[in-house]
Design a protein around this motif. Structure first.
Motif, PDB file in Angstrom:
ATOM      1  N   HIS A 604       0.993  -1.007   0.031  1.00 49.21           N
ATOM      2  CA  HIS A 604       0.192   0.111   0.004  1.00 49.21           C
ATOM      3  C   HIS A 604       1.115   1.203  -0.037  1.00 49.21           C
ATOM      4  N   LYS A 605       1.888   1.326   0.800  1.00 51.19           N
ATOM      5  CA  LYS A 605       3.105   2.331   0.730  1.00 51.19           C
ATOM      6  C   LYS A 605       3.807   2.395  -0.527  1.00 51.19           C
ATOM      7  N   TYR A 606       3.772   1.329  -1.118  1.00 54.55           N
ATOM      8  CA  TYR A 606       4.553   1.538  -2.420  1.00 54.55           C
ATOM      9  C   TYR A 606       3.704   1.960  -3.492  1.00 54.55           C
ATOM     10  N   ARG A 607       2.241   1.530  -3.285  1.00 58.62           N
ATOM     11  CA  ARG A 607       1.469   2.113  -4.527  1.00 58.62           C
ATOM     12  C   ARG A 607       1.189   3.493  -4.243  1.00 58.62           C
ATOM     13  N   ASP A 608       1.307   4.222  -3.094  1.00 55.75           N
ATOM     14  CA  ASP A 608       1.265   5.607  -2.847  1.00 55.75           C
ATOM     15  C   ASP A 608       2.516   6.201  -3.214  1.00 55.75           C
ATOM     16  N   PHE A 609       3.502   5.470  -3.066  1.00 54.41           N
ATOM     17  CA  PHE A 609       4.825   6.016  -3.684  1.00 54.41           C
ATOM     18  C   PHE A 609       4.711   6.347  -5.222  1.00 54.41           C
ATOM     19  N   LYS A 610       4.276   5.342  -5.803  1.00 58.59           N
ATOM     20  CA  LYS A 610       4.058   5.379  -7.259  1.00 58.59           C
ATOM     21  C   LYS A 610       3.250   6.135  -7.545  1.00 58.59           C
ATOM     22  N   ARG A 611       2.116   6.576  -6.893  1.00 58.76           N
ATOM     23  CA  ARG A 611       0.954   7.607  -7.436  1.00 58.76           C
ATOM     24  C   ARG A 611       1.770   8.697  -7.501  1.00 58.76           C
ATOM     25  N   SER A 612       2.646   9.094  -6.260  1.00 57.50           N
ATOM     26  CA  SER A 612       3.136  10.469  -6.057  1.00 57.50           C
ATOM     27  C   SER A 612       4.205  10.577  -7.135  1.00 57.50           C
ATOM     28  N   LEU A 613       4.943   9.786  -7.628  1.00 56.62           N
ATOM     29  CA  LEU A 613       5.895   9.879  -8.724  1.00 56.62           C
ATOM     30  C   LEU A 613       5.361  10.197 -10.106  1.00 56.62           C
ATOM     31  N   PHE A 651      15.473   2.561  -8.712  1.00 52.96           N
ATOM     32  CA  PHE A 651      15.339   2.777 -10.069  1.00 52.96           C
ATOM     33  C   PHE A 651      14.074   3.409 -10.481  1.00 52.96           C
ATOM     34  N   ASP A 652      13.167   3.294  -9.752  1.00 49.42           N
ATOM     35  CA  ASP A 652      12.032   4.282 -10.072  1.00 49.42           C
ATOM     36  C   ASP A 652      12.130   5.586  -9.781  1.00 49.42           C
ATOM     37  N   SER A 653      13.159   5.868  -8.721  1.00 50.38           N
ATOM     38  CA  SER A 653      13.217   7.290  -8.269  1.00 50.38           C
ATOM     39  C   SER A 653      14.320   7.937  -9.031  1.00 50.38           C
ATOM     40  N   LEU A 654      14.874   7.396 -10.021  1.00 51.92           N
ATOM     41  CA  LEU A 654      15.878   8.135 -10.718  1.00 51.92           C
ATOM     42  C   LEU A 654      15.599   9.652 -11.047  1.00 51.92           C
ATOM     43  N   LYS A 655      14.460   9.804 -11.393  1.00 51.66           N
ATOM     44  CA  LYS A 655      13.980  11.091 -11.705  1.00 51.66           C
ATOM     45  C   LYS A 655      14.392  12.024 -10.551  1.00 51.66           C
TER      46      LYS A 655
END
Length: 717
Positions: A604-613, A651-655
């Motif tokens: 659930h936290k990972y989902r929220d992180f993906k949405r914020s990206l 890797f998702d946070s490279l931006k």
């Protein structure tokens, strides 16, 4: 009043069966298959209960139009759906309509039993008899009513019988039971009730033996061609028969068809007309020992025996006076004179005349009640009279209603049960037991006593279980079977659980009905198991959301945790955006509580992180970018974050790591991520490490981005 019958189905089985075989229709088949053709015969299911058999044959070049095979649909039962659909619908209506009266009576019985146990006293029989009578009336009205054709504006004087729908033998049998068992207050008027019963159902005997109704139908068919009815023996025979069984309105109507009533005959046949009218008046004034008469019926009612006896003696004196009158000598029409005197003998109760006028022993039985023994009471004396009538009017085979009547008069409950079961099927016996036990201790003991030869259950419970089995075997009636099963003390609940388990739980409507039935009867365990079965079925067939929903409704913690772990493992192996979107809804549905879904709190936290990206705009520093950076650090610090997710997170946070305007992470935060990356590099050397589906250069890209961010952060600080 009896009537001419119009065709109508009358079956006593829950699911009608037609023994007449139907010739199946053959269809030709054309095909371009090349030999060899295997298999030559194909068998598959068709619509409904039909089996489709296809026979292929090799093509021949000589005849181009020759069919390449034949197809036939074979029904697996003799039921003709097209012709029996109305009967099937009628029986389903009866089955569903009888549920409410039956359940209401059972509730009354349980309430009275609880009250009597509380007061330590026996239940009040009078009150219970009232409930049974109400129950019987409701069932009786459900079985149909006498439907006549719409009355015409001008009544045909030669219409003796009206067109009515054929009566139901099931309704006739139920009314017999009601007369003798349920309607306790009308016991003094049982003979008159039987006369009315015969008036309604004498037509049912016509198909098996001669009857007064059949005689009247035949006479009415010939009446249109008769000019002077008084010259026809069939006319007087019809009047005598109708009078013998108490159909007084028909008698009076037929008498007034006499030729002496014609205007051109009154002057020359005045005495003859007077005698006919005198007999008609005596017939219409006949005393009846009953509370009231239906509309259109003739006679004078008397409630008590003394008043009836005085009226009866006075009426018979008038008949005797007319029989001895000198006016008979002045009547010149011998046929009229002899026939009218014969009618007077019927009114006076001449046994020989009554026997000649009736066609079977039941009609003779009613004639005795009307003209010889109007005060007959008690089943023993009524049974003796019935045996006497059978000797006078023997029959080669008895109609099922006759057998039922004899069983009742003999006070043999076992015979009544057997006849109800054999002639009217399981519906009748399941509902009629309440009537048989009303006010009868012997019948109650017989029906409710537990028997070893029945597996420790009573006869009453046995018949209810049979009827419940009939209901359970049909897809349109299984829902009402629990009403009858729950009334069976011994095996009802166990068989109800089996019935509910056998229903296809993967059908939503059936499952909801299943749950409703379980809620009504406190079968929480069965309801939970049904929802578990539905959840597992939906999950196995790819309907993941429906499967999780029903498992949650069943509170199946074990399977939900297994699903959560499986989901967790799947997302950990394939961390692409497409795969994550595929499972995002299921993650939401499972929830984040550890007791329900294991370690899904991280997802659930990972989902929220993906949405914020996804909310970050390139090159624009805003709150979303800061929040995403903070979320990344929290996830990496959290001990519940699995190690295999570290690299996908970075890797998702490279931006974020390569933010152009300024570094989003400070020196300490960057060092934390570098340490995590170093731990991950060491862990990859272990043989049990599971690689995630990322590009080969993912690790080097992340390491470079972190080093660059660290340098920029040091310079900024």
């Amino acid at each position: 009043m009896p009537g001419i019958l119009t065709p109508s189905g009358d079956s006593s089985s829950i699911i009608p069966y037609s023994p007449e075989p139907n010739t199946p229709t053959l269809y030709t088949l054309h095909h371009d298959l090349k030999p060899p053709i295997t298999p030559r015969i194909s068998i598959s299911w068709s619509r409904g209960n039909s089996l489709r058999v296809t026979l292929f044959r090799p093509l021949t070049t000589s005849i181009d139009d020759e069919p390449g095979g034949k197809v036939v649909d074979l029904k697996l039962s003799g039921e003709d759906v097209d012709t029996e659909i109305n009967d099937a619908a009628r029986w389903r209506r009866i089955a569903y309509g009888s549920v409410s009266p039956f359940a209401h009576l059972q509730n009354k019985k349980n309430a009275m039993a609880a009250l009597s146990e509380l007061r330590h006293s026996a239940p009040y029989d009078g009150e219970w008899s009232k409930y049974v009578l109400e129950y019987s009336k409701e069932i009786n009205s459900l079985l149909g009513s006498k439907k006549t054709s719409l009355p015409s504006l001008i009544e045909d004087p030669k219409t003796v019988l009206k067109n009515v729908e054929e009566p139901s033998s099931l309704k006739a049998g139920w009314e017999l039971l009601e007369i003798f068992y349920a309607n306790k207050q009308s016991h003094p008027w049982i003979p008159e009730q039987l006369v009315d019963w015969l008036s309604d159902y004498d037509a049912l005997f016509s198909g098996q033996m001669p009857s007064v109704h059949l005689r009247l139908v035949e006479f009415q068919a010939d009446l249109i061609n008769i000019q002077a009815v008084e010259n026809e023996p069939a006319y007087w025979q019809a009047i005598s028969s109708a009078l013998a069984v108490g159909w007084l309105d028909i008698v009076v109507k037929l008498l007034r068809l006499h030729g002496s009533y014609q205007l051109n005959q009154l002057g020359t046949r005045e005495t003859e007309n007077g005698l006919v009218e005198a007999v008609a008046v005596l017939v219409s004034k006949m005393p009846r020992m009953r509370a009231n008469l239906p509309s259109g019926k003739l006679g004078e009612c008397y409630n008590n025996k003394s008043d009836f006896m005085r009226a009866w003696e006075k009426w018979r004196a008038q008949i005797t006076k007319l029989d001895c009158s000198a006016f008979w000598l002045q009547c010149s029409h011998n046929q009229t004179k002899e026939s009218l005197k014969n009618l007077l003998q019927i009114l006076l109760g001449n046994t020989g005349t009554l026997s000649s006028a009736t066609c079977n022993w039941v009609e003779l039985y009613m004639a005795h009640f009307l003209y010889i023994r109007p005060f007959t009471s008690g089943l023993e004396s009524m049974y003796v009279l019935a045996q006497k009538c059978i000797q006078l009017k023997p029959a080669s085979s008895l109609h099922k209603l006759m057998r039922l009547m004899l069983g009742i008069l003999e006070e043999n409950t076992e015979v009544v049960l057997a006849e109800c079961s054999r002639s009217f099927g399981p519906w009748m016996i399941a509902h009629a037991t309440e009537l048989l036990t009303a006010g009868s201790v012997e019948a109650e003991i017989l029906l409710k006593e537990e028997r070893d030869n029945l597996g420790g259950i009573s006869i009453e419970e046995s018949h209810r279980l049979v009827y419940a089995q009939v209901l359970s075997s049909h897809a349109l009636t299984w829902q009402i079977a629990p009403i009858y099963l729950i009334s069976c003390v011994k095996h009802g609940v166990g068989l109800l659980e089996i019935l509910l388990y056998k229903q296809p739980a993967y059908h939503s409507q059936v499952l909801l009905k299943n749950i409703e039935i379980c809620r009504m009867y406190d079968l929480d365990n069965v309801s939970s198991n049904a929802m578990k079965i539905a959840g597992v079925h939906h999950w196995k067939h790819g309907r993941k959301g429906a499967g999780v929903f029903w498992l949650q409704q069943a509170r199946d913690e074990i399977r939900l945790n297994r699903i959560a772990q499986k989901l967790f493992d799947f997302v950990g192996k394939s961390i692409s955006d497409e795969s994550f979107e595929q499972w995002e809804g299921l993650i939401e549905l499972l929830g984040s509580e550890s007791r329900t879904a294991g370690g899904l709190e991280f997802l659930h936290k990972y989902r929220d992180f993906k949405r914020s990206l996804q909310q970050i705009r390139d090159g624009v520093l805003n709150d979303a970018a800061r929040k995403a950076g903070d979320a990344l650090i929290l996830l990496m610090k959290n001990p519940s974050t699995p190690q295999r997710f570290w690299l996908p997170l970075l890797f998702d946070s490279l931006k974020l790591l390569n933010w152009q305007e300024r570094p989003l992470l400070n020196v300490s935060q960057t060092n934390l991520l570098l340490n995590k990356l170093q731990e991950l590099s060491v862990a990859r050397l272990r043989p049990d490490f599971v690689e995630v589906g990322l590009p080969p250069q993912a690790l080097s890209s992340v390491r470079l981005a972190l080093a660059t961010n660290l340098g920029r952060a040091i310079l900024e600080e």
